[in-house]
Design an enzyme around this catalytic site. Structure first.
Site, mmCIF file in Angstrom:
data_model
loop_
_atom_site.group_PDB
_atom_site.id
_atom_site.type_symbol
_atom_site.label_atom_id
_atom_site.label_comp_id
_atom_site.label_asym_id
_atom_site.label_seq_id
_atom_site.Cartn_x
_atom_site.Cartn_y
_atom_site.Cartn_z
ATOM 1 N N TYR A 31 0.842 -1.206 0.000
ATOM 2 C CA TYR A 31 0.000 0.000 0.000
ATOM 3 C C TYR A 31 0.874 1.251 0.000
ATOM 4 O O TYR A 31 0.672 2.170 -0.786
ATOM 5 C CB TYR A 31 -0.929 -0.033 1.220
ATOM 6 C CG TYR A 31 -1.749 1.218 1.410
ATOM 7 C CD1 TYR A 31 -2.771 1.540 0.528
ATOM 8 C CD2 TYR A 31 -1.500 2.073 2.482
ATOM 9 C CE1 TYR A 31 -3.523 2.695 0.696
ATOM 10 C CE2 TYR A 31 -2.247 3.218 2.663
ATOM 11 C CZ TYR A 31 -3.261 3.525 1.764
ATOM 12 O OH TYR A 31 -3.998 4.666 1.944
ATOM 13 N N GLU A 45 -11.448 5.711 4.867
ATOM 14 C CA GLU A 45 -10.844 6.427 6.008
ATOM 15 C C GLU A 45 -11.871 6.587 7.126
ATOM 16 O O GLU A 45 -11.542 6.486 8.303
ATOM 17 C CB GLU A 45 -10.295 7.795 5.582
ATOM 18 C CG GLU A 45 -9.077 7.741 4.696
ATOM 19 C CD GLU A 45 -7.804 7.257 5.367
ATOM 20 O OE1 GLU A 45 -7.755 7.124 6.604
ATOM 21 O OE2 GLU A 45 -6.831 7.007 4.625
ATOM 22 N N TRP A 100 -5.337 1.123 10.478
ATOM 23 C CA TRP A 100 -5.548 1.120 9.035
ATOM 24 C C TRP A 100 -5.396 -0.275 8.439
ATOM 25 O O TRP A 100 -6.086 -0.630 7.478
ATOM 26 C CB TRP A 100 -4.589 2.100 8.355
ATOM 27 C CG TRP A 100 -4.723 2.094 6.868
ATOM 28 C CD1 TRP A 100 -3.800 1.678 5.959
ATOM 29 C CD2 TRP A 100 -5.870 2.501 6.111
ATOM 30 N NE1 TRP A 100 -4.300 1.810 4.690
ATOM 31 C CE2 TRP A 100 -5.580 2.315 4.749
ATOM 32 C CE3 TRP A 100 -7.132 3.008 6.452
ATOM 33 C CZ2 TRP A 100 -6.481 2.605 3.736
ATOM 34 C CZ3 TRP A 100 -8.032 3.301 5.435
ATOM 35 C CH2 TRP A 100 -7.701 3.096 4.099
#
Length: 189
Positions: free
Chosen positions: A21, A43, A51
């Protein structure tokens, strides 16, 4: 070139998914309106969580939310909310699910008025990438506070200054790669 021989931002070490990522997506200027919206919604789901949890569930989120097609998600109703609440592949938080559906409706309302979500996102910096000093780590900024306030005014939820800042980093409006990170100079300005 062996990218694994390079230094990268510290948070991206230790997990292959996080490394990929970081190395391929995070901080790359994104201008596709649908993708910008997907990133903002993810988000929002991350709020209060790590995350990596969202990243591991991203494909399940995409399947559950019709590929994050705002036109389709905007039409989700009560049965869809119940279906999503029963889906173990995603983060089952009713308020976040409802916020995503409303976020899709807002995206579509903007488009109907002739306002591109991408143009809106990039309007805060006059279409420019901001480059941090690459030292230290901040959770929000005056700009993320301004973006958050405007998003809330438009009806978006889970868009506080911290979420707005993480989103800004993710979609590349701010280049926050650390000074020693090999991606800092590679990301297009």
């Amino acid at each position: 070139m062996d990218i694994h021989a390079h230094h990268r931002s510290g948070w991206a070490e230790g997990d292959p998914l996080m490394r990929a990522y970081h190395d391929e997506e995070w901080g790359v200027p994104q201008r596709d309106p649908r993708m910008l919206w997907e990133m903002l919604m993810l988000e929002g789901f991350q709020a209060g969580l790590a995350w990596i949890i969202v990243l591991r569930k991203r494909e399940a989120f995409r399947a559950a939310f019709a590929g994050f097609d705002p036109r389709k998600v905007a039409r989700f109703g009560a049965a869809d909310i119940e279906r999503l609440m029963a889906d173990p592949g995603i983060i089952r938080a009713r308020a976040k699910i409802e916020a995503t559906i409303r976020g899709a409706q807002i995206f579509c309302e903007m488009a109907e008025r002739g306002e591109s979500f991408a143009d809106f996102c990039w309007s805060f910096t006059d279409d420019k990438v901001l480059k941090s000093d690459g030292h230290g780590w901040i959770a929000s900024s005056p700009l993320s506070e301004r973006i958050s306030k405007e998003m809330k005014r438009r009806g978006f939820k889970f868009v506080g200054p911290t979420i707005a800042y993480a989103w800004m980093q993710a979609f590349g409006i701010v280049n926050d790669h650390a000074t020693g990170c090999f991606r800092r100079s590679q990301v297009a300005i």
